[in-house]
Scaffold this motif. Structure first.
Motif, PDB file in Angstrom:
ATOM      1  N   ARG A  13       0.739  -1.341   0.252  1.00  0.00           N
ATOM      2  CA  ARG A  13      -0.067  -0.574  -0.059  1.00  0.00           C
ATOM      3  C   ARG A  13       0.933   1.013   0.390  1.00  0.00           C
ATOM      4  O   ARG A  13       2.225   1.125   0.511  1.00  0.00           O
ATOM      5  N   GLN A  17      -3.136   4.901   2.362  1.00  0.00           N
ATOM      6  CA  GLN A  17      -3.761   4.293   2.194  1.00  0.00           C
ATOM      7  C   GLN A  17      -4.764   3.296   3.144  1.00  0.00           C
ATOM      8  O   GLN A  17      -4.153   3.044   4.244  1.00  0.00           O
ATOM      9  N   LYS A  18      -5.557   2.619   2.884  1.00  0.00           N
ATOM     10  CA  LYS A  18      -6.028   1.837   3.996  1.00  0.00           C
ATOM     11  C   LYS A  18      -5.887   0.676   3.177  1.00  0.00           C
ATOM     12  O   LYS A  18      -5.596  -0.393   2.876  1.00  0.00           O
ATOM     13  N   GLN A  80      -6.797   2.210   8.633  1.00  0.00           N
ATOM     14  CA  GLN A  80      -7.152   3.204   7.794  1.00  0.00           C
ATOM     15  C   GLN A  80      -5.512   4.560   8.081  1.00  0.00           C
ATOM     16  O   GLN A  80      -4.445   4.187   8.973  1.00  0.00           O
ATOM     17  N   ALA A  81      -5.609   4.773   6.004  1.00  0.00           N
ATOM     18  CA  ALA A  81      -4.522   5.565   6.086  1.00  0.00           C
ATOM     19  C   ALA A  81      -2.902   5.373   6.653  1.00  0.00           C
ATOM     20  O   ALA A  81      -2.208   5.874   7.555  1.00  0.00           O
ATOM     21  N   THR A  82      -2.745   4.418   6.049  1.00  0.00           N
ATOM     22  CA  THR A  82      -1.441   3.548   6.893  1.00  0.00           C
ATOM     23  C   THR A  82      -0.252   4.177   6.661  1.00  0.00           C
ATOM     24  O   THR A  82      -0.279   5.207   5.258  1.00  0.00           O
TER      25      THR A  82
END
Lengths: 115, 110
Positions: A13, A17-18, A80-82
């Protein structure tokens, strides 16, 4: 099933990104655990479930991490929001009993790479 | 937080040698488990010790739980290349929390 099944084996990812990981525990096991392994050694406890109920979530970074174990569905761990530091292998384990009482059966892990 | 310190972190030995891995804490554990993890796989339980002073043998592996239940050791006799892997101790403390040590990565060269 007879083994803990984790999917996907690998996930890449971009930062922000998730990411969502799945775990099917061994049939008949009431407890599910998620661990994060960084640097190929250290195991960090994230969260555990007794059936569909959260049993212990003391290790979860609450802002971006969430997990569920719903009836008749694989358990999931979502980020969420890596961030770059989320890169790790995430292991799921299941057990008939709670932590430390019986054997933990681990899956093969899901390797998350955040670029 | 109950910390489990494993030593050494890394160990590279020749086939046939003996070795000991240590797992230490300042806290008391009700039980202690040893797992082995091979590359690309999850850890697999080797043994659980619950009584202070307990010694358990598994073929060439000998596990000991300290009298005070604060430490444990794993001794391997005549190591073989198949023993290569990451060895993890995990202790159960208050609230039935399982804490993993930092691991000992063992390489046995033929």
């Amino acid at each position: 099933g007879e083994e803990v099944a984790q999917t996907p084996k690998h996930l890449v990812r971009g930062e922000g990104q998730k990411a969502k990981l799945y775990c099917a525990p061994i049939k008949g096991h009431s407890y599910v655990f998620w661990y994060q392994q960084v640097l190929k050694n250290e195991f960090k406890f994230l969260i555990s479930f007794q059936n569909e109920n959260v049993f212990d979530e003391t290790g979860m970074p609450k802002e971006r991490f969430s997990a569920k174990c719903l009836p008749n569905s694989p358990c999931s761990l979502e980020i969420q929001a890596t961030k770059l530091e989320d890169s790790a292998v995430y292991f799921c384990a299941s057990s008939q009993f709670g932590q430390g009482i019986g054997e933990l059966f681990f899956g093969e892990g899901s390797r998350l790479t955040v670029l | 937080t109950q910390l489990l310190k494993q030593s050494p972190q890394f160990l590279s030995i020749q086939e046939g040698e003996n070795l000991t891995v240590y797992c230490n804490s300042s806290s008391v554990f009700s039980s202690l488990q040893w797992y082995r993890q091979e590359p690309g796989e999850g850890p697999v339980l080797l043994v659980t010790v619950v009584t202070g002073g307990e010694v358990k043998k598994l073929k060439r592996l000998t596990f000991q739980f300290g009298d005070a239940r604060k430490d444990s050791s794993l001794h391997i006799t005549a190591a073989q290349p198949g023993d290569t892997g990451l060895y993890l101790c995990a202790g159960t403390g208050s609230g039935n929390m399982l804490t993993f040590g930092g691991g000992t990565r063992l390489m046995v060269k033929p």
